[in-house]
Design a protein around this motif. Structure first.
Motif, short mmCIF file in Angstrom:
data_model
loop_
_atom_site.label_atom_id
_atom_site.label_comp_id
_atom_site.label_asym_id
_atom_site.label_seq_id
_atom_site.Cartn_x
_atom_site.Cartn_y
_atom_site.Cartn_z
N HIS A 148 -1.48 8.89 -8.80
CA HIS A 148 -0.16 9.14 -8.21
C HIS A 148 -0.11 8.82 -6.72
O HIS A 148 0.81 8.17 -6.26
CB HIS A 148 0.29 10.59 -8.44
N LEU A 149 -1.11 9.28 -5.97
CA LEU A 149 -1.08 9.07 -4.52
C LEU A 149 -1.21 7.57 -4.21
O LEU A 149 -2.05 6.87 -4.78
CB LEU A 149 -2.23 9.84 -3.86
N THR A 150 -0.37 7.07 -3.30
CA THR A 150 -0.46 5.65 -2.96
C THR A 150 -1.68 5.40 -2.08
O THR A 150 -2.24 6.32 -1.47
CB THR A 150 0.79 5.19 -2.18
N GLU B 242 12.00 30.23 -7.43
CA GLU B 242 11.27 29.67 -8.58
C GLU B 242 9.82 30.10 -8.66
O GLU B 242 9.25 30.13 -9.75
CB GLU B 242 11.36 28.13 -8.56
N SER C 258 10.63 23.15 -8.92
CA SER C 258 11.22 21.93 -9.48
C SER C 258 11.71 20.95 -8.41
O SER C 258 12.35 19.95 -8.74
CB SER C 258 12.38 22.30 -10.40
N ARG D 158 25.46 16.66 -21.58
CA ARG D 158 25.60 17.68 -20.53
C ARG D 158 26.41 18.87 -21.04
O ARG D 158 26.12 20.00 -20.68
CB ARG D 158 26.25 17.08 -19.28
N ARG E 51 13.77 22.70 3.76
CA ARG E 51 14.86 22.50 2.81
C ARG E 51 14.64 23.31 1.53
O ARG E 51 15.58 23.63 0.81
CB ARG E 51 14.94 21.02 2.39
N PHE E 52 13.37 23.57 1.21
CA PHE E 52 13.05 24.15 -0.10
C PHE E 52 12.70 25.64 -0.05
O PHE E 52 12.36 26.22 -1.07
CB PHE E 52 11.89 23.38 -0.74
N THR F 106 14.32 28.51 0.17
CA THR F 106 15.05 29.39 -0.75
C THR F 106 14.66 29.11 -2.20
O THR F 106 14.42 30.02 -2.99
CB THR F 106 16.57 29.18 -0.58
N GLN F 107 14.60 27.82 -2.54
CA GLN F 107 14.28 27.43 -3.91
C GLN F 107 12.88 27.90 -4.32
O GLN F 107 12.67 28.37 -5.45
CB GLN F 107 14.41 25.90 -4.04
N ASP G 197 10.95 18.35 -4.89
CA ASP G 197 9.96 17.29 -4.68
C ASP G 197 9.43 17.34 -3.24
O ASP G 197 9.57 18.33 -2.56
CB ASP G 197 10.53 15.92 -5.05
N PHE H 197 -8.30 14.22 -5.53
CA PHE H 197 -6.87 13.93 -5.38
C PHE H 197 -6.41 13.11 -6.57
O PHE H 197 -7.20 12.50 -7.28
CB PHE H 197 -6.57 13.22 -4.06
N GLU I 96 26.08 10.49 -22.48
CA GLU I 96 25.55 11.29 -21.37
C GLU I 96 26.42 12.52 -21.10
O GLU I 96 25.93 13.63 -20.89
CB GLU I 96 25.46 10.45 -20.09
N ARG J 99 20.60 18.50 -18.60
CA ARG J 99 20.79 18.34 -17.16
C ARG J 99 20.93 16.88 -16.77
O ARG J 99 21.58 16.55 -15.80
CB ARG J 99 19.64 18.99 -16.38
N LYS J 100 20.25 16.02 -17.49
CA LYS J 100 20.43 14.57 -17.30
C LYS J 100 19.73 13.87 -18.46
O LYS J 100 18.94 14.48 -19.18
CB LYS J 100 19.88 14.10 -15.96
N HIS K 22 3.26 1.58 -2.07
CA HIS K 22 3.71 1.75 -3.46
C HIS K 22 2.55 1.82 -4.44
O HIS K 22 2.51 2.68 -5.30
CB HIS K 22 4.67 0.63 -3.87
N LEU K 23 1.58 0.90 -4.33
CA LEU K 23 0.48 0.86 -5.30
C LEU K 23 -0.37 2.12 -5.16
O LEU K 23 -0.73 2.53 -4.05
CB LEU K 23 -0.38 -0.39 -5.05
N THR K 24 -0.70 2.75 -6.29
CA THR K 24 -1.52 3.95 -6.23
C THR K 24 -2.98 3.58 -5.91
O THR K 24 -3.39 2.43 -6.07
CB THR K 24 -1.52 4.72 -7.57
N HIS K 25 -3.73 4.59 -5.47
CA HIS K 25 -5.15 4.39 -5.22
C HIS K 25 -5.83 3.85 -6.48
O HIS K 25 -6.63 2.91 -6.42
CB HIS K 25 -5.77 5.73 -4.80
N PRO L 56 20.68 22.86 2.42
CA PRO L 56 20.74 21.40 2.47
C PRO L 56 20.32 20.76 1.14
O PRO L 56 20.44 19.57 0.99
CB PRO L 56 19.73 21.04 3.57
N SER M 55 0.82 -1.22 0.00
CA SER M 55 0.00 0.00 0.00
C SER M 55 0.85 1.27 0.00
O SER M 55 0.35 2.34 -0.32
CB SER M 55 -0.95 0.00 1.20
#
Lengths: 336, 336
Positions: free
Chosen positions: B108-110, B71, B43, B184, B63-64, B66-67, B45, B104, B180, B189-190, A108-111, A206, A106
């Motif tokens: 995506h949401l588990t 952005e 950008s 760059r 942590r985010f 400043t970003q 997470d 929701f 790769e 960027r990747k 990992h698997l999405t809703h 950080p 649960s």
């Protein structure tokens, strides 16, 4: 690449089935590709593993047939035909296995994925279970420890090569590119996460992302990086280099952080509470007057994921056991 | 990096709110970081976006800070304090906004994430919605098309540089590393996905991973790769190069695949069914007797994700609209 016998994967599955039998349904649908890899050796994605009393079966598609034969000889597979969706193929396999109930991952698997699978297999009860395989993965065997050591070595050799070629004119982005390239030369398959190269004031964030700042623009460069080896195991390292004469305060802070790290490492042993290890490092930093500047946990487990259990932090309820591999990364972040 | 005005993000959010109002609850909890980026420009997470009649708020952590300020200037944020979990912070924000119901992102949401959030906000009804923002993302504006073009250019220049340095002694893995690194240098960027470099018989697998085979070991090299630009937009290209005298059959197959691609591209226009575009290419390959060897769909949308809607395939129900960007990649896979 290190040799992993297929017996090792079977032993992991047996161990998990044993734990499952004590606690909840005897069958588990594994949907997280990292967990599928841990239990079978299969390194592709878009594939589920049904693990249960009646056997083990990998549900995949034709793109992976050759790879499965190479990586998991002897493993029973269900290859879904083109045009069949994953939840349909899973229902098909469950119809054959006929468990009364099946646990699913649960966390990992999405809703949406859960709804689709549950609707396609209405006769079966689906029981949410979070982190079951992840818990097994916390304890590494000798082969896994060797793989992590290999990933550490790739990261260390890579960063040494990058550092040897560093000039003041290079940007953070260029240095990051050199680092990734060098790690691949030493056998790394890809970075274990997007590497951070941060100059000057950005080194105090950080979570900085490499940009166009030049190495010579500050007195410090921070590098936070790691490698992924051929087996999928990861490393996670941080270094701060002085690129100019370091101020007395920075030199002092370096000593404090190093002392905190050494004390924490000395504390590590089977049976100790993770929050105690964190506390030892935190106390050292607080005593020096920088407690406010150490705003995150001390460290985390590492393996097939760059962040996994256990967690070394003030609110962690984990206890260290033999075979766990953790990072110890205290930090003092001085604004600017 | 291309300039994206913050107004553009506000316009995307307005557009989505407009669609939401017509269909279901007026509020949406966005948990997919790619969708958060599309709607805010942020950008990082580990951050959720609550979008609704009462306003827009980004739920993130220290942590985010400043970003986010860099952005998404002006965006309202809720920074969760250390020790507070994401579902707790989300409940806190929902308590202020007080919607009766919130949609929701169920794709995506588990299951676990949904359970935690729903339990922390029992007074609110949570309505599963799959792919709402992804649907908006299918239509690209001129700025996004320019970003994708940039990602294509990075990939093309990178592969040209890699090819210029290629020797028969290099392994697939070494060639992938050079590719790769070169991308760059041209601003990528990747990679947009782990690049495939496959020699000889391995080029016939739709999903080969680079290994220790040397470039000179076969008569063909297949490269399937792409770049991610600074804005997060991706490219996806494939090339097959002959490294020895090509057999008459391979030369014929090359012509068939090229003709199929050209015909499909000529067919592309707003209003056409995606399965019709696929059918045009498929018919060309079938007429030449290779229908069985073209086992996948013709192409897919591309943007912030390397695979997104619409889908060009025999069972696709999508219709092309102005602003969509798709790949057209027919293939004939001859075993061995």
């Amino acid at each position: 690449m290190l040799f992993m016998s297929t017996d090792r994967y079977a032993a992991r599955r047996d161990n998990l089935l044993h734990r499952l039998a004590k606690d909840g349904p005897g069958d588990l649908l594994v949907t997280n590709p990292t967990n599928v890899r841990y239990l079978t050796g299969f390194s592709g994605d878009d594939s589920f593993l049904l693990l249960g009393r009646s056997g083990t079966i990998l549900i995949s598609d034709a793109r992976f047939t050759t790879q499965i034969a190479e990586e998991c000889p002897g493993l029973e597979t269900h290859i879904r035909p083109p045009g069949t969706f994953m939840h349909e193929a899973t229902a098909e396999v469950l119809k054959q296995a006929r468990p009364a109930a099946v646990a699913f991952e649960s966390n990992h698997l999405t809703h949406h994925g859960w709804t689709q699978i549950a609707e396609a297999s209405k006769a079966i009860e689906f029981v949410p279970k979070a982190g079951l395989v992840e818990e097994s993965r916390q304890i590494k065997d000798a082969g896994e420890v060797a793989e992590i050591r290999e990933a550490v070595r790739q990261a260390e050799r890579g960063v040494a090569a990058m550092r040897a070629g560093l000039t003041g004119e290079m940007t953070e982005l260029q240095a990051a590119a050199e680092l990734e390239y060098a790690m691949r030369k030493f056998g790394g398959r890809k970075p274990s996460f997007d590497p951070i190269v941060a100059v000057g004031a950005r080194a105090a964030l950080p979570h900085a992302r490499p940009g166009e700042a030049r190495i010579s623009e500050g007195e410090l460069v921070l590098v936070d990086w790691g490698s992924t080896n051929a087996g999928g195991y990861r490393s996670d390292l941080t270094r701060v280099w002085g690129t100019a004469r370091i101020s007395a305060e920075l030199e002092k802070v370096h000593g404090v952080v190093l002392a905190a790290q050494r004390r924490a490492i000395a504390e590590i042993r089977p049976g100790i509470d993770c929050r105690e290890v964190d506390a030892v490092a935190r106390k050292e930093i607080e005593r020096a007057g920088y407690g406010e500047q150490f705003g995150h946990g001390l460290g985390h487990g590492i393996g097939l994921d760059v962040h996994e259990g256990p967690r070394l932090g003030p609110s962690s309820k984990d206890v260290l056991k033999a075979g766990m591999v953790v990072t110890v990364e205290p930090g003092v972040y001085l604004p600017g």
